[in-house]
Design a protein around this motif. Structure first.
Motif, PDB file in Angstrom:
ATOM      1  N   ASP A   9       0.763  -1.249  -0.009  1.00  0.00           N
ATOM      2  CA  ASP A   9      -0.131  -0.094   0.041  1.00  0.00           C
ATOM      3  C   ASP A   9       0.896   1.333  -0.118  1.00  0.00           C
ATOM      4  OD1 ASP A   9       0.832  -0.639   2.705  1.00  0.00           O
ATOM      5  OD2 ASP A   9      -0.815   0.339   3.456  1.00  0.00           O
ATOM      6  N   MET A  12       2.226   1.375  -3.451  1.00  0.00           N
ATOM      7  CA  MET A  12       0.989   2.061  -4.460  1.00  0.00           C
ATOM      8  C   MET A  12       0.576   3.472  -4.397  1.00  0.00           C
ATOM      9  SD  MET A  12      -2.772   0.199  -4.933  1.00  0.00           S
ATOM     10  CE  MET A  12      -3.927   0.843  -6.178  1.00  0.00           C
ATOM     11  N   ASN A  16       1.313   6.038  -7.303  1.00  0.00           N
ATOM     12  CA  ASN A  16       0.046   7.171  -7.715  1.00  0.00           C
ATOM     13  C   ASN A  16       0.009   8.382  -7.622  1.00  0.00           C
ATOM     14  OD1 ASN A  16      -1.418   4.884  -9.154  1.00  0.00           O
ATOM     15  ND2 ASN A  16      -2.728   4.362  -7.572  1.00  0.00           N
ATOM     16  N   PRO A 144      -4.991   2.899  -1.988  1.00  0.00           N
ATOM     17  CA  PRO A 144      -3.946   2.014  -1.893  1.00  0.00           C
ATOM     18  C   PRO A 144      -4.450   0.627  -1.303  1.00  0.00           C
ATOM     19  CG  PRO A 144      -3.151   3.780  -0.633  1.00  0.00           C
ATOM     20  CD  PRO A 144      -4.193   4.122  -1.469  1.00  0.00           C
ATOM     21  N   LEU A 229      -4.821  -6.345  -8.356  1.00  0.00           N
ATOM     22  CA  LEU A 229      -3.870  -5.277  -8.702  1.00  0.00           C
ATOM     23  C   LEU A 229      -3.622  -5.309 -10.092  1.00  0.00           C
ATOM     24  CD1 LEU A 229      -2.242  -2.806  -7.471  1.00  0.00           C
ATOM     25  CD2 LEU A 229      -0.197  -4.403  -7.322  1.00  0.00           C
ATOM     26  N   ALA A 231      -1.996  -2.526 -13.643  1.00  0.00           N
ATOM     27  CA  ALA A 231      -1.597  -1.162 -13.823  1.00  0.00           C
ATOM     28  C   ALA A 231      -1.853  -0.899 -15.441  1.00  0.00           C
ATOM     29  CB  ALA A 231      -0.112  -1.185 -13.812  1.00  0.00           C
ATOM     30  N   PRO A 240       2.636  -3.840 -12.855  1.00  0.00           N
ATOM     31  CA  PRO A 240       2.284  -2.673 -11.495  1.00  0.00           C
ATOM     32  C   PRO A 240       3.363  -2.455 -10.853  1.00  0.00           C
ATOM     33  CG  PRO A 240       1.051  -4.841 -11.111  1.00  0.00           C
ATOM     34  CD  PRO A 240       1.660  -4.837 -12.607  1.00  0.00           C
ATOM     35  N   PRO A 244       7.594   2.538 -10.933  1.00  0.00           N
ATOM     36  CA  PRO A 244       6.396   3.313 -10.321  1.00  0.00           C
ATOM     37  C   PRO A 244       6.524   4.809 -10.543  1.00  0.00           C
ATOM     38  CG  PRO A 244       8.133   2.922  -8.794  1.00  0.00           C
ATOM     39  CD  PRO A 244       8.484   2.219 -10.440  1.00  0.00           C
ATOM     40  N   LEU A 249      -2.160   2.856 -11.230  1.00  0.00           N
ATOM     41  CA  LEU A 249      -2.427   1.555 -10.531  1.00  0.00           C
ATOM     42  C   LEU A 249      -3.786   1.470  -9.612  1.00  0.00           C
ATOM     43  CD1 LEU A 249       1.217   0.965  -8.406  1.00  0.00           C
ATOM     44  CD2 LEU A 249       0.503   0.386 -10.920  1.00  0.00           C
TER      45      LEU A 249
END
Length: 340
Positions: A9, A12, A16, A144, A229, A231, A240, A244, A249
């Motif tokens: 989390d 993520m 994001n 997340p 999950l 992407a 994903p 990053p 995501l």
């Protein structure tokens, strides 16, 4: 970040935040309001009916969480101004958006659309008190998630290290609604505490001030398990865990857990499929009205509506849940409240 890597989390959320700050998400995916103006118009009509059922409060807060380019709100405003001018005058538009770049896009989309100036907030707690109608379309799916893997009678949690998952022994959150689900050995169970917290905050506010909310997202409404999950990058599925901040995501929304987290006193409606919800609001009639008014675009107008509502498209993949407090009558688009 620990020696195990970064908890999923946290990874993520960081990815994001970078993605929405630096890229145009609508180059990678398209949302329902961008597919057809009918989507935003129907939600505008929904707002006007709900406002009437709340006793026509003046003012009331019309809140959108994750408003994207502002397309949904602009289409809704245009419809409400035409068919329910008193509602349009009474509404105060508040947008929950943390991206400065997207706020600027939304400001352009809503220029002169609202009776009063639009206000932006980082979270729901910034919205002034008062009766509230809230819209959240494809908002919860980007929050997340954590992923836990069943290991015997215990759990391991997924962390990210060097672009791959690693598993770390962990305890499953003690009070999460999904804790009691039977999960096969080696299977993944996802949790999204920010989604639960957001919906709980919305529901608590509805209890205090009255109002309604509609949550629209792709997800499921059964005690399920599995890895959802994913992407999107340049319109294509991507890994994903790689690069990053370069891909969007998302994860499926667990409407079953959300319903279990709503405080007593708030009525829960659905979830139902998006096709059912839009059909109940008059999708077919509005689509044909537009098609007759623009014969040259009629085929495209009907195709867009089909994409929103057909079982093989967004109509089945997306689900809609409503919340209400202090409402006279049923919530439009739903057959009846959950569990009643």
């Amino acid at each position: 970040m620990s020696g195990h890597g970064e908890r999923l989390d946290h990874f993520m959320a960081r990815a994001n935040a970078a993605y929405y700050a630096g890229r145009d998400p609508f180059a990678d995916f398209i949302t329902s309001p961008e597919i057809s103006q009918v989507f935003g118009e129907l939600l505008g009509a929904w707002v006007a009916v709900v406002w009437d059922q709340l006793g026509r409060p003046d003012p009331f807060m019309l809140v959108e969480a994750g408003p994207g380019r502002g397309t949904l709100m602009a289409d809704a405003q245009r419809l409400v101004r035409r068919v329910a001018p008193a509602c349009h005058r009474a509404m105060r538009v508040h947008l929950i958006e943390t991206s400065p770049r997207l706020r600027a896009v939304q400001a352009r989309a809503l220029h002169d659309a609202t009776a009063e100036p639009v206000c932006w907030h980082d979270g729901l707690d910034g919205v002034p008190d008062g009766p509230m109608v809230l819209l959240a379309n494809e908002f919860l799916d980007a929050l997340p998630i954590r992923q836990f893997v069943r290991r015997g009678q215990g759990w391991a949690e997924r962390f990210v290290r060097d672009g791959a998952f690693v598993q770390v022994p962990a305890r499953f959150p003690a009070h999460h609604p999904a804790r009691a689900r039977p999960v096969p050995e080696g299977e993944v169970l996802e949790t999204c505490q920010p989604a639960l917290d957001f919906v709980h905050a919305v529901a608590t506010r509805l209890l205090r001030c009255s109002g309604a909310a509609v949550l629209i997202d792709y997800g499921y409404d059964a005690p399920a398990a599995g890895d959802s999950l994913q992407a999107l990058r340049d319109g294509q599925a991507a890994d994903p865990l790689h690069d990053p901040g370069m891909a969007d995501l998302t994860a499926h929304v667990d409407f079953h857990a959300i319903a279990d987290h709503v405080p007593a006193g708030v009525r829960i409606w659905g979830s139902v499929t998006q096709g059912s919800f839009l059909g109940g609001l008059g999708l077919a009639a509005r689509t044909e009205q537009l098609a007759r008014a623009a014969p040259a675009q009629a085929r495209d107008i009907r195709a867009a509506a089909m994409r929103l509502a057909a079982p093989g498209h967004m109509g089945q993949l997306f689900r809609v849940m409503g919340l209400s407090s202090g409402l006279a009558g049923g919530l439009p688009g739903f057959a009846g409240p959950r569990g009643e």
